[in-house]
Design an enzyme around this catalytic site. Structure first.
Site, PDB file in Angstrom:
ATOM      1  N   HIS A 187       0.823  -1.204   0.000  1.00  7.53           N
ATOM      2  CA  HIS A 187       0.000   0.000   0.000  1.00  7.53           C
ATOM      3  C   HIS A 187       0.858   1.257   0.000  1.00  7.53           C
ATOM      4  CE1 HIS A 187      -3.838  -1.913   0.323  1.00  7.53           C
ATOM      5  NE2 HIS A 187      -3.289  -2.764   1.166  1.00  7.53           N
ATOM      6  N   GLU A 426     -10.148  -6.289 -35.444  1.00  8.41           N
ATOM      7  CA  GLU A 426      -8.698  -6.251 -35.696  1.00  8.41           C
ATOM      8  C   GLU A 426      -8.321  -7.037 -36.942  1.00  8.41           C
ATOM      9  OE1 GLU A 426      -6.511  -7.922 -32.365  1.00  8.41           O
ATOM     10  OE2 GLU A 426      -8.064  -9.385 -31.969  1.00  8.41           O
ATOM     11  N   ASP A 450      -3.158  -5.256 -34.745  1.00 10.32           N
ATOM     12  CA  ASP A 450      -3.373  -6.345 -35.700  1.00 10.32           C
ATOM     13  C   ASP A 450      -4.053  -5.855 -36.967  1.00 10.32           C
ATOM     14  OD1 ASP A 450      -2.157  -8.660 -34.660  1.00 10.32           O
ATOM     15  OD2 ASP A 450      -3.683  -8.757 -33.093  1.00 10.32           O
ATOM     16  N   CYS A 497      -8.434   0.269 -28.897  1.00 13.17           N
ATOM     17  CA  CYS A 497      -7.530  -0.165 -27.830  1.00 13.17           C
ATOM     18  C   CYS A 497      -6.133  -0.501 -28.347  1.00 13.17           C
ATOM     19  CB  CYS A 497      -8.122  -1.330 -27.047  1.00 13.17           C
ATOM     20  SG  CYS A 497      -8.333  -2.804 -28.049  1.00 13.17           S
TER      21      CYS A 497
HETATM   22  C1  PEP Z   1      -4.431  -5.025 -31.227  1.00  8.05           C
HETATM   23  O1  PEP Z   1      -4.262  -5.976 -31.984  1.00  8.05           O
HETATM   24  O2  PEP Z   1      -4.468  -3.841 -31.586  1.00  8.05           O
HETATM   25  C2  PEP Z   1      -4.620  -5.264 -29.786  1.00  8.05           C
HETATM   26  C3  PEP Z   1      -5.002  -4.301 -28.980  1.00  8.05           C
HETATM   27  O3  PEP Z   1      -4.367  -6.494 -29.303  1.00  8.05           O
HETATM   28  P1  PEP Z   1      -2.898  -7.140 -29.124  1.00  8.05           P
HETATM   29  O4  PEP Z   1      -1.907  -6.021 -29.266  1.00  8.05           O
HETATM   30  O5  PEP Z   1      -2.910  -7.768 -27.792  1.00  8.05           O
HETATM   31  O6  PEP Z   1      -2.858  -8.114 -30.242  1.00  8.05           O
HETATM   32 MG    MG Z   2      -4.624  -8.038 -31.443  1.00 10.60          MG
END
Ligand code: PEP
Ligand code: MG
Length: 539
Positions: A187, A426, A450, A497
């Site tokens: 902590h 992706e 990807d 993401c």
């Molecule tokens: C991606 O492919 O953009 C993704 C977020 O997944 P990873 O990088 O884990 O393949």
């Molecule tokens: Mg990916």
């Protein structure tokens, strides 16, 4: 001048006088008691009082250091309700005919030792909590009060700091922590990160340092006592430079992710496991947009069972306290391999047997993970996301399996929450059929890492391709635009993401495309917030 090298658990430079925070260790005496029932009652009353005290401390700490850090007092109150801990104390009083203080100290030592010997770093760090709660009850039993106000800004030096001690410190007056013991998961470490002050462990804390001038250099893990004038000047310059950079970003904490023309964007974080959650909170992440669950499967001898996974998901969901936590199901294969699955060597692993393809072929693995995820959803706001989708049929097959797992949980009488279901977009195939896919799911999250590799037909791992690699390629931007538009038409929200989501040169473009959420590594949250706040949503 004396120099000590320890381990940095949070970066930055602090200069100031040392306050040696000595253990106010209670000298617990052992004495015989005749009336063990009365002694047990005395313990139970003190325990009850300690729980009430913790409630007051909690409310006070919420105001001082925020809900997340104050949560430690709730945890302590819960630990004081723990049957194993209390039974052990009752038992010691009864069988050894000894006083409650001694029995509580003994249980504190034993439980703390047990936790400290566990392999898991998280549980290891709980050893201090057990000591802390036993000392709290002993304090109540002996009628002592908490003490300790600090008059001027100081560097706190201690053997170790109890979690409740750290939270009670007047944070305006603490410049840094340097302790002999503790862990990066403790902590104290979490608090140091949240307070944004440097912290070191493995420093041979000495009471004779009290009041002496010191420097804590969290960049190199160095503790300097009585610094020479030239070293002091050098460190001051470093501290001022650090502070300037931090101040600029820290000012954005607690601020909205809102554009100049008033559009709000969700800004979430990508994590690989429980240990990253502290950084999400420290950087003021509004949720978790991608938890790469495959990290739980890596570096092990065999598949993680349902219980192991459940505990991790539950813990993340609880720590995020109602904020959305998007957990991606197993995305193994390609660059992330494990021996125990016994997968064949492939010529094109990135285009091979991976992610959802493994899960749909080996439903037992998938069902175990889904059970763990749905069970954990009763403890927070969990959403599930499926990787490497290329067709409607895959999504429909997933939905059948999910329905079957849910009926199994219903039959077992196990509760679960309302779980949003989404997919990673992706692959170009998925992006091109997002109009159809949007009708099947609650959300899309665009995996630009990807998506770029498959659209440009360029191995994301191959550094020879760097000069050809164009992350801003118009084909990628078109697919992103299309995914967002189709998602919205079909009623799904859309996030990004992949790494491109943290590219601040594109933040305004994504917002103008209509993106609802960006999920980035914790350290990029504040820089992206800054970019959002400088953007216009309308072209
Ligand atoms: C991606 O492919 O953009 C993704 C977020 O997944 P990873 O990088 O884990 O393949
Ligand atoms: Mg990916």
């Amino acid at each position: 001048m004396e120099k000590y090298t320890g381990k940095s658990i949070f970066s930055g430079v602090a200069i100031g006088p040392v306050l040696y925070y000595g253990k106010k260790e209670e000298q617990v005496k052992r004495y015989k008691v005749e009336d063990t029932a009365a002694e047990i009652e005395r313990y139970d009353k003190a325990r009850q009082q300690a729980i009430e005290d913790l409630g007051v401390l909690h409310d006070d700490a919420v105001k001082k250091v925020g809900e997340e850090n104050a949560a430690i007092f709730e945890v302590h109150a819960m630990l004081l309700e723990d049957d194993d801990f209390n039974d052990s104390i009752h038992n010691t009083i009864e069988t050894q005919k000894v006083n409650a203080e001694y029995a509580a100290a003994l249980a504190g030592d034993n439980f703390s030792k047990m936790f400290s010997e566990m392999d898991d770093d998280y549980f290891k760090a709980r050893a201090a909590d057990m000591k802390d709660i036993s000392e709290r009850v002993i304090k109540v039993l002996s009628g002592k009060k908490d003490s300790g106000t600090i008059d001027e800004p100081v560097i706190i030096v201690a053997d170790d700091l109890m979690p409740s001690e750290t939270v009670q410190l007047d944070k305006e007056k603490v410049l840094a922590f340097a302790t002999q013991y503790g862990s990066a998961n403790s902590h104290t470490a979490i608090l140091a990160r949240t307070m944004n002050i440097p912290a070191l462990i493995n420093i041979p804390a000495d009471p004779s340092w009290d009041g002496r001038m010191a420097v804590v250099d969290g960049h190199t893990g160095t503790f300097i006592l009585d610094p020479d004038p030239d070293v002091l000047e050098e460190m001051k310059a470093l501290r001022d430079k650090d502070n300037e950079e931090r101040k600029l970003l820290q000012e954005l904490k607690g601020k909205d992710n809102v554009t100049l023309d008033g559009k709000k964007i969700n800004l979430f974080a990508n994590i690989g496991g429980l240990k990253d959650v502290a950084a999400v909170l420290q950087n003021d992440g509004g949720g978790i947009g991608l938890f790469r669950s495959e990290f739980i499967y890596l570096g092990r001898e065999d598949l993680p069972d349902e219980e192991t996974q459940f505990k991790i998901y539950k813990s993340v969901a609880e720590t995020m306290a109602g904020r959305l936590v998007v957990i991606r199901t197993l995305d193994i294969g390609a660059d992330k391999q494990v021996d125990y699955l016994g997968l064949d060597k492939e010529d094109n692993p990135a285009l091979g047997f991976r992610a959802i393809r493994i899960c749909l072929t080996r439903p037992k693995i998938f069902r175990t993970q889904l059970r763990a995820l749905f069970r954990a959803s009763a403890f927070g706001n969990i959403a599930i996301m499926y990787p490497m989708i290329t067709s409607i049929e895959e999504v429909r097959r997933i939905k059948e399996i999910v329905a079957s797992v849910k009926s199994e949980l219903d039959a077992d009488g196990i509760k679960y929450g309302d779980v949003q279901q989404g997919i990673m977009v992706e692959t170009p195939a998925a992006a091109l059929i997002t109009d159809e896919l949007a009708k099947e799911v609650d959300f899309f999250s665009i995996g630009t890492n990807d998506l770029t590799q498959y659209t440009l037909a360029m191995d994301r791992q191959n550094s020879k391709l760097d000069s050809f690699y164009q992350p801003h390629h118009p084909a990628i931007l078109k697919l992103i635009q299309m995914t967002i538009e189709n998602g919205h038409k079909g009623g799904a929200w859309v996030g990004i993401c992949g790494e491109l989501g943290a590219d601040t040169s594109l933040t305004e473009t994504f917002i103008q495309m209509g993106v609802d959420e960006l999920s980035v590594s914790p350290s990029m949250i504040l820089p992206v917030r800054e970019a959002i706040r400088k953007s216009h949503a309308k072209r």
